[in-house]
Write an enzyme that holds these catalytic residues in place. Structure first.
Site, PDB file in Angstrom:
ATOM      1  N   HIS A  80       0.089  14.464  -8.947  1.00  9.69           N
ATOM      2  CA  HIS A  80      -0.563  13.411  -8.161  1.00  9.69           C
ATOM      3  C   HIS A  80       0.201  13.178  -6.859  1.00  9.69           C
ATOM      4  CE1 HIS A  80      -3.211   9.722  -8.130  1.00  9.69           C
ATOM      5  NE2 HIS A  80      -2.341   9.417  -7.176  1.00  9.69           N
ATOM      6  N   HIS A  82      -0.565  12.885  -2.280  1.00  2.27           N
ATOM      7  CA  HIS A  82      -1.539  12.791  -1.185  1.00  2.27           C
ATOM      8  C   HIS A  82      -0.975  13.559   0.006  1.00  2.27           C
ATOM      9  CE1 HIS A  82      -4.127   9.518  -2.950  1.00  2.27           C
ATOM     10  NE2 HIS A  82      -3.025   9.385  -3.685  1.00  2.27           N
ATOM     11  N   GLN A 177     -10.889   7.214  -0.432  1.00  2.00           N
ATOM     12  CA  GLN A 177      -9.898   6.143  -0.307  1.00  2.00           C
ATOM     13  C   GLN A 177     -10.521   4.769  -0.133  1.00  2.00           C
ATOM     14  OE1 GLN A 177      -5.931   6.062   0.014  1.00  2.00           O
ATOM     15  NE2 GLN A 177      -7.041   4.347  -0.866  1.00  2.00           N
ATOM     16  N   HIS A 235      -8.268   7.478  -9.411  1.00  2.00           N
ATOM     17  CA  HIS A 235      -7.393   6.310  -9.281  1.00  2.00           C
ATOM     18  C   HIS A 235      -8.100   5.165 -10.017  1.00  2.00           C
ATOM     19  CE1 HIS A 235      -5.658   8.733  -6.121  1.00  2.00           C
ATOM     20  NE2 HIS A 235      -4.827   7.780  -5.718  1.00  2.00           N
ATOM     21  N   GLU A 238      -5.672   0.478 -10.434  1.00  5.28           N
ATOM     22  CA  GLU A 238      -4.345   0.432  -9.788  1.00  5.28           C
ATOM     23  C   GLU A 238      -4.157  -0.951  -9.178  1.00  5.28           C
ATOM     24  OE1 GLU A 238      -1.641   2.869  -6.501  1.00  5.28           O
ATOM     25  OE2 GLU A 238      -3.793   3.211  -6.605  1.00  5.28           O
ATOM     26  N   ASP A 334       3.208  10.719  -6.025  1.00  6.51           N
ATOM     27  CA  ASP A 334       2.183   9.958  -5.324  1.00  6.51           C
ATOM     28  C   ASP A 334       2.330  10.050  -3.806  1.00  6.51           C
ATOM     29  OD1 ASP A 334      -0.025   8.397  -4.861  1.00  6.51           O
ATOM     30  OD2 ASP A 334       0.804   6.551  -5.670  1.00  6.51           O
TER      31      ASP A 334
END
Length: 438
Positions: A80, A82, A177, A235, A238, A334
């Site tokens: 995981h 980005h 996102q 996701h 969270e 992350d």
């Protein structure tokens, strides 16, 4: 290539091995006929390495590598990250509150104000991948923002996936996102990303405008994954909100569609705020669904709990309870120097250290197999188990660590001395050594 005098993780009690590698494939893996003598009094390698015990290629041509008793294992897996966002911290400004929400709005400002280019995104992503390679990572799943409507990030990561295939294996996730149902044309952008060749369908249901839109987004995600025969990595929850419960919808959809083994619920931080009665009920659905989990302890403990005074929540999922229930939980970084988490460097041992401490998993039994969280469990999340592992006939992808077992590696945050991907050396280093004068 041949690796000599190496311990193989999971087989330490069987002594030292020699491992042959032919055409990028593991050949014979056999016990050493005349294993080197081990100094039983030697302190752990991190403190006691001496010049004459440093591992290296003995013939200078990367043919024979003497591991000197150090441990070989499959590579670390980053489940995981980005990569489209890495190395953007401070542009146009820093995340001053440290919250997830300011991170999202700061990223919005970045992507809407900067002249994004495919080459620029690839350059930043490659810099992060080089860091990760030095820490033993060879398999990466990256989320890519589909609400960045120029699609430069999607193009860049798809190109990089192809360019890096002989060095690191990269999977891509279409990640909305700003939401799917709460973003204009969000569904169309997700469809476009999948048509371009993304590996996984992502989502962010807790960021949708309402409970109903969050549920709708999850059902759309599963529909899209079925249409493109893709994996799912969402996701989910969270947030420090005990009434945010999209995980139950994910579990239900995965169970009904029999897609649990190809589904990952990432973060699920809200489980730390659920009451135990509800979690006990939820656990049944999670076990029946067979879905996988991913937690990012360093980033989540930084982002979450920001709205608490005291006591403050830790902001990560229930790693111990999920694991004890037989569910698969992997740990990831992350972020690497982006609006959400500035200190990230791609070192999964540091992520593991945070996770084990926060979850009170620091007893010997826990630590004796802790490297699973950043290796085999991540491989299961990525569905790569068919070509992952140290077995004759499998691709020769592995790392060697300056330690002899999980406990020693965890305790001393041991260096990766050698990283080989499909028979090709992609990183190597000599561990630090020195002499204490008393």
């Amino acid at each position: 290539m041949q690796i000599r005098n190496v311990r193989i993780r999971g087989k330490q009690k069987q002594g030292l091995f020699k491992v042959d590698i032919e055409n990028g494939i593991f050949g014979k893996i056999l016990p050493e006929e005349t294993p080197q003598e081990e100094d039983k009094e030697q302190t752990p390698y991190f403190l006691g390495s001496r010049q004459d015990t440093l591992p290296d290629f003995t013939d200078g041509s990367e043919k024979i590598y003497d591991a000197k008793g150090r441990m070989m294992m499959p590579p670390f897996v980053e489940p995981h990250i980005h990569l489209d966002c890495v190395m953007t911290a401070g542009i146009p400004h820093y995340n001053m509150s440290g919250t997830l929400f300011e991170g999202i709005t700061t990223w919005d400002e970045y992507k809407n104000s900067q002249p994004l280019t495919v080459e620029g995104i690839k350059e930043r992503a490659k810099a992060a991948l080089r860091c990760m390679a030095g820490y033993g990572v060879q398999f990466v799943r990256t989320h890519v923002d589909t609400t960045e409507t120029s699609f430069k990030g999607v193009e860049a990561l798809l190109e990089l996936r192809e360019e890096m295939k002989d060095t690191m294996e990269i999977q891509t996730v279409a990640f909305p996102q700003n939401g799917i149902c709460s973003f204009r044309h969000g569904k169309e952008y997700m469809e476009r990303a999948m048509q371009m060749g993304m590996d996984c369908v992502g989502g962010i249901p807790h960021y949708e405008f309402s409970r109903e839109l969050g549920v709708e987004s999850i059902r759309f995600i599963f529909d899209l994954a079925e249409k493109y025969d893709a994996m799912i990595d969402v996701h989910c929850d969270e947030i420090d909100d005990g009434v945010t419960r999209y995980l139950e919808e994910m579990a239900a959809q995965a169970w009904m569609r029999e897609m649990g083994s190809r589904t990952v619920a990432a973060h699920t931080c809200a489980t730390g705020s659920y009451n135990d009665a509800y979690f006990a009920k939820l656990l049944r659905a999670l076990k029946e669904s067979g879905i996988n989990f991913n937690s990012c302890p360093t980033a989540s403990t930084s982002l979450d709990g920001r709205f608490d005074n005291y006591p403050k929540r830790r902001g990560i999922t229930r790693i111990r309870q999920l694991t004890q229930a037989g569910l698969n939980v992997a740990l990831g970084q992350d972020s690497i120097s982006d609006p959400w988490y500035m200190p990230g460097v791609g070192n999964l041992l540091r992520v593991l250290e945070m996770g084990m401490h926060v979850e009170h998993m620091t007893g010997y039994e826990d630590l004796s197999h802790c490297l699973d969280f950043i290796s085999t469990k991540g491989a299961k999340n990525l569905c790569i188990e068919d070509h992952y592992g140290i077995e004759e006939g499998k691709p020769a992808s592995f790392i060697i660590l300056d330690g002899r077992d999980d406990y020693e590696v965890f305790r001393f945050q041991s260096a990766v001395t050698l990283s080989v991907h499909q028979g090709k050396v992609i990183a190597k280093r000599r561990p630090s050594f020195g002499k204490v004068m008393f």
